[in-house]
Design an enzyme around this catalytic site. Sequence first.
Site, PDB file in Angstrom:
ATOM      1  N   CYS A  54      38.767  21.272  16.253  1.00  0.00           N
ATOM      2  CA  CYS A  54      38.719  21.196  14.799  1.00  0.00           C
ATOM      3  C   CYS A  54      39.356  22.442  14.173  1.00  0.00           C
ATOM      4  O   CYS A  54      40.110  22.357  13.200  1.00  0.00           O
ATOM      5  CB  CYS A  54      37.258  21.076  14.362  1.00  0.00           C
ATOM      6  SG  CYS A  54      37.050  20.863  12.609  1.00  0.00           S
ATOM      7  N   CYS A  90      31.495  18.863  14.514  1.00  0.00           N
ATOM      8  CA  CYS A  90      32.278  19.481  13.447  1.00  0.00           C
ATOM      9  C   CYS A  90      32.692  18.458  12.383  1.00  0.00           C
ATOM     10  O   CYS A  90      33.314  17.438  12.697  1.00  0.00           O
ATOM     11  CB  CYS A  90      33.524  20.123  14.058  1.00  0.00           C
ATOM     12  SG  CYS A  90      34.618  20.901  12.868  1.00  0.00           S
TER      13      CYS A  90
END
Length: 357
Positions: A96, A192
């Site tokens: 991410c 995330c």
Amino acid sequence: MEHVIIALSGGVDSAVAAALIVEQGYSAEGLFMKNWEEDNDYCTSDKDYKDALQVCDLIGIPLRSVDFSTEYWNKVFKHFLDEYKIGRTPNPDILCNTEIKFNTFLKYAIELGADKIATGHYAQLFRNSKSIDLGRGFDQNKDQSYFLYGLNQKQLSKTIFPIGKMEKTSAREKAKELGFNNYSKKDSTGICFIGERHFKEFLGHYLPAQPGNIILKDGEIIGKHDGLMYYTIGQRQGLRIGGGYGTSEKPWYVLDKDMEKNNLIVCQGNDNPYLYHRFLSCSKINWISGEIPNSEKITAKIRYRGNDTICKINFTSEKSVSVEFKKPQFAIAPGQSIVFYEKDICLGGAIIDSRWN
């Protein structure tokens, strides 16, 4: 005057980072990223956006909102699912950062006219004569350099980590002093940009579960598992193995996965030698400086909350290495990341592929 766009999540860390950017005299604006198509049961983005907006109102900067959910799905979540399909345990927080926060967001911010971006990561940057070093955060309990090992020199040259020299308690105190509603907000956990979910239910929505046997190393069947994707090497909780097996009361741990036969292999005791390995191979390696380190004082850790351990790196190719640890490591899990350090400088890292003794 440099223009800085701050990634605001609605949390206290990015809020304080934004306040510090303004205090330091930069021209600034905030940007709120929506990276997941919410469902009603877990919708938090509206609340997070309101918290980010309140911060921007108080410190006097504008706030933009952008939807990167397509990019997140293609660059992060698909990889997340692909890894689970083959029995590995990915770390989506690392991807991410590499693909969304310091790639998609960074490019978007530059297109908007930013000279640099800022985030609420607990990490530090140090310039030397050749490159920019990524250092651990001052608060050792919150240090996030492990999740940033995939960054390169270009990305770091365009980045500011305003709270890298702060402790978490100080960040919360400053947020409270500034009147931020989120000063006591719980730290984000879970996947995330997706957040806290009932993991089995969430993963099962995307991948079909295939229940099978839990076995000992000698092949004896001692239980049933719900699907290999739900377990990771070294896992202790949730095995549901009853009494009558083993020669002691020691807890059970996941030792390995047999993907071909759909068996989950377990053993007893966290001191079981089968759980420890001195060697691993890893690939997709990234050196932050852009050069292979030549230090003989390299340490590494194989999980975020793990301890640094002295190791030796043997280069098998430009993007693949084997690592030998001075002490055998507990529960090395393929799919997770190994991250290398020289004292407090993060050198880079790679994805773990296999382990052996």
